[in-house]
Design a protein around this motif. Structure first.
Motif, short mmCIF file in Angstrom:
data_model
loop_
_atom_site.label_atom_id
_atom_site.label_comp_id
_atom_site.label_asym_id
_atom_site.label_seq_id
_atom_site.Cartn_x
_atom_site.Cartn_y
_atom_site.Cartn_z
N TYR A 215 -44.55 69.16 17.89
CA TYR A 215 -44.94 70.23 16.97
C TYR A 215 -44.33 70.00 15.59
O TYR A 215 -45.01 70.13 14.56
N VAL A 216 -43.05 69.62 15.56
CA VAL A 216 -42.37 69.38 14.29
C VAL A 216 -43.00 68.20 13.56
O VAL A 216 -43.25 68.26 12.35
N ASN A 217 -43.28 67.12 14.27
CA ASN A 217 -43.87 65.94 13.64
C ASN A 217 -45.27 66.23 13.08
O ASN A 217 -45.63 65.76 11.99
N LYS A 218 -46.04 67.00 13.83
CA LYS A 218 -47.39 67.35 13.38
C LYS A 218 -47.33 68.18 12.10
O LYS A 218 -48.08 67.93 11.14
N ASN A 219 -46.42 69.16 12.08
CA ASN A 219 -46.27 70.00 10.89
C ASN A 219 -45.78 69.17 9.69
O ASN A 219 -46.20 69.40 8.55
N TYR A 220 -44.91 68.22 9.98
CA TYR A 220 -44.39 67.39 8.89
C TYR A 220 -45.50 66.54 8.28
O TYR A 220 -45.58 66.39 7.06
#
Length: 418
Positions: free
Chosen positions: A5-10
Motif C-alpha cells: 500500500y505504501v509503495n503504491k501510494n508513493y
C-alpha cells in the motif's frame, strides 16, 4: 502499515511531484543528510542525575506521567526506543547534569569521565552528541545570577563550569568524529525593574570572554550562546537578551542559538534566520512550541515549524543551521513526546524539500504574486504524506501511527516497572 500500500501510494505521489519538477527520490536522499538533535531532558523532565534538588532558573515541567528515567542507563534505553521509531540518523543533546557521577557530582569541574558512557553509546549507534552547560538548579545559582553576577566567587564558579563543559564538548567531537555544539544559556536577570542593566551585561561579556579564552578546534567543538526575552523570576530584565547575544556572536564568531519560545508571543524565529545568517556563520536552533510563551510544548507539524524548515531549505542553510529540539512535557508518555516532536520536525523538512522552490522564486521575481500564492496553496494538498510513509518504511521505522503501538508495548514492559 502495509508495504504494498505504501509503495503504491508513493509511486502515485512521485508522479504528481514530478509534474511540478520535484524529484521525490532526491528529496529523500537530501533529508537523510539532515540530522536533528534530540534533547535528553525530555526523558526525565530536566531533573538530571546529580541530586534530587528542585528545578530553578525559571524552568518548570508540568505533569507526573509514570516511568521517567532515573539514571543514564535508563535514559539511553529510552532514547534507543525513541530513535528506533524515528527515520534517519540523528544526534542527542545532553546537559551537564546528565553524567554518570558515581555519587560525586562536581558542577564546577564537569568531568569527561562522567560522560564516557555516553560517548561509547553514541559511537556504537553512529550518533553525534551535543552539550549544554547547566547554569541552573544549583545553590550557586540561587541568587538569580551566574556569569553576570557581581559576586566574584559565584561568577568564578560558573566560568569554571563553562570551561569544563567546552572540554566535554571537545572530547565528544574527537571521539565521534563529528563536532559537538556546546551551548550556553544562563537564567540571569531581575524580577523587578533594575537600575544597572549595563553593569551586569558588561560582566557577562567579560565572563564569556574568559570562559571562551581557550581555543578549541571547530572540528571538535562549536560554541553557541542562547538568548531569551524573559523568564520566571527575571520578568523585568534578562541579562542575556537577543541583542546582547546577537552582538556577542557576531563579534566573537560564535553560533547564535535561537529558541522558538524565547521571543514575544507574535515573534517567530523563521523570520530571523536569513537576517542572522548575513552576519553570523552558523546558527543553532532550539525548536519548541510556545503556547502563549515559552511553555515548551511538544513540537507539532504546525505552520511555524514548516516556515522554519522552509527557510532552511529554500536558502540552502542545511550546513549552517544546527537543528535541535527543546521541549519537555511530563503529562504524556515521554518517549512518545520525543517521537511526535522529532518526526514532526523531519516531516517539515521533507515538505520543504518537496517544494518547487525555483518555480516559486521565478514567479516572485517576475512579480507574479498570483501564481506564487496559488501554488503555495495547491502544495498544501499535495500527497507529501505518501512520501513520508515511504521514507519511514525504507528507513526501517514504522509508517503512519504504527509506532504508537510499540511505545505502548514498551510502556507496559519497561516504564511501568520503574
Amino acid at each position: 502499515m502495509n508495504e504494498q500500500y505504501v509503495n503504491k501510494n508513493y509511486d502515485s505521489a512521485k508522479e504528481a511531484y514530478a509534474a511540478l519538477g520535484v524529484d521525490t527520490d532526491a528529496a529523500i536522499e537530501a533529508l537523510k543528510k539532515i540530522p536533528v538533535s534530540l534533547h535528553c531532558w525530555q526523558g526525565d523532565d530536566v531533573g538530571g542525575f546529580e541530586s534530587d534538588c528542585d528545578l530553578s532558573g525559571g524552568i518548570q515541567a508540568t505533569g507526573n506521567y509514570p516511568g521517567k528515567a532515573t539514571n543514564a542507563c535508563q535514559l539511553r534505553q529510552d532514547l534507543d526506543k525513541a530513535l528506533s521509531l524515528i527515520p534517519g540518523t540523528h544526534r542527542v543533546n545532553l546537559h551537564a547534569i546528565y553524567g554518570e557521577f558515581d555519587g560525586k557530582p562536581d558542577r564546577r569541574h564537569v568531568s569527561i569521565d562522567s560522560f564516557k558512557g555516553w560517548a561509547q553509546w553514541a559511537k556504537d549507534k553512529g550518533l553525534g552528541l551535543d552539550f549544554n552547560g547547566t547554569f541552573f538548579s544549583h545553590p550557586m545559582a540561587d541568587s538569580g545570577f551566574t556569569l553576570s553576577s557581581k559576586d566574584k566567587d559565584i561568577r568564578s564558579f560558573w566560568i569554571d563550569h563553562g570551561k569544563s563543559c567546552r572540554k566535554v564538548g571537545e572530547y565528544f567531537g574527537k571521539e565521534l568524529g563529528k563536532p559537538c555544539v556546546t551551548n550556553v544559556w544562563v537564567p540571569d536577570g531581575y524580577k523587578d525593574i533594575p537600575i544597572d542593566r549595563s553593569g551586569h551585561r558588561a560582566i557577562l561579556e567579560k565572563s564569556l570572554d574568559e570562559m571562551f579564552a581557550e581555543d578549541i578546534s571547530p572540528e571538535h567543538n562549536l560554541d553557541a550562546v542562547e538568548c531569551k526575552l524573559f523568564g520566571i523570576g527575571s520578568e523585568s530584565c534578562t541579562i542575556g537578551s537577543h541583542e546582547f547575544y546577537m552582538g556577542y556572536a557576531m563579534k566573537n564568531n560564535k553560533l547564535l542559538c535561537l529558541d522558538a519560545g524565547h521571543f514575544h508571543p507574535t515573534e517567530v524565529i523563521s523570520d530571523k534566520l536569513s537576517s542572522c545568517l548575513l552576519y553570523i556563520d552558523r546558527l543553532l536552533l532550539h525548536v519548541s512550541r510556545p503556547v502563549r510563551w515559552d511553555s515548551d510544548h511538544v513540537v507539532i507539524f504546525n505552520e511555524e515549524l514548516q516556515y522554519i524548515a522552509q527557510e532552511v531549505i529554500r536558502n540552502n542553510f542545511q550546513s549552517r543551521v544546527h537543528i535541535g529540539l527543546d521541549f519537555f512535557d511530563a503529562s504524556i508518555n515521554r518517549i512518545a513526546a520525543w517521537v511526535i516532536g522529532t518526526r514532526a520536525m523531519i516531516k517539515a523538512l521533507l515538505t520543504a524539500l518537496l517544494e518547487p522552490s525555483q518555480m516559486l522564486k521565478e514567479a516572485e521575481e517576475a512579480g507574479d504574486f498570483t501564481k506564487r500564492l496559488a501554488m503555495l496553496e495547491e502544495l498544501k494538498s499535495m500527497p507529501f504524506g505518501a512520501v513520508w510513509d515511504y521514507y519511514c518504511l525504507k528507513s526501517g521505522t514504522p509508517a503512519g501511527a504504527d509506532w504508537l503501538a510499540e511505545v505502548k508495548d514498551y510502556e507496559n514492559a519497561v516504564l511501568s516497572k520503574r
